[in-house]
Design a protein around this motif. Structure first.
Motif, short mmCIF file in Angstrom:
data_model
loop_
_atom_site.label_atom_id
_atom_site.label_comp_id
_atom_site.label_asym_id
_atom_site.label_seq_id
_atom_site.Cartn_x
_atom_site.Cartn_y
_atom_site.Cartn_z
N ALA A 31 -4.27 11.48 -2.76
CA ALA A 31 -2.86 11.08 -2.67
C ALA A 31 -2.25 11.56 -1.36
O ALA A 31 -1.45 10.85 -0.73
N PHE A 32 -2.61 12.77 -0.93
CA PHE A 32 -2.09 13.31 0.32
C PHE A 32 -2.54 12.47 1.50
O PHE A 32 -1.75 12.14 2.38
N VAL A 33 -3.81 12.13 1.53
CA VAL A 33 -4.33 11.30 2.64
C VAL A 33 -3.62 9.95 2.65
O VAL A 33 -3.21 9.47 3.71
N ARG A 34 -3.45 9.36 1.48
CA ARG A 34 -2.76 8.05 1.42
C ARG A 34 -1.30 8.15 1.85
O ARG A 34 -0.76 7.23 2.45
N ALA A 35 -0.66 9.26 1.55
CA ALA A 35 0.76 9.41 1.85
C ALA A 35 1.04 9.78 3.31
O ALA A 35 2.03 9.34 3.89
#
Length: 64
Positions: A31-35
């Motif tokens: 989720a962090f990478v996507r955000a």
């Protein structure tokens, strides 16, 4: 170069835990990478997580 990559993987995991502490490690990492990463990284998120886990297993193997 490899050391810089290890530092980046560790930083991502630390920041992801700060942003979403209630999620499982893999979920929050992805989720962090996507955000926060450019869209070009989104298709690679599973590979990045898999690579992070491979490095971690090597780390524990070398301690034995």
């Amino acid at each position: 170069m490899f050391l810089a990559f290890v530092a980046m993987v560790t930083a991502i995991e630390s920041l992801a835990g700060l942003v979403q502490p209630s999620k499982e490690p893999g979920q929050r990492y992805k989720a962090f990478v996507r955000a926060y990463f450019p869209h070009t990284y989104h298709p690679l998120v599973d590979d990045l997580w898999r690579f992070r886990n491979l490095m971690r297993s090597e780390e524990h193997t070398s301690e034995l």
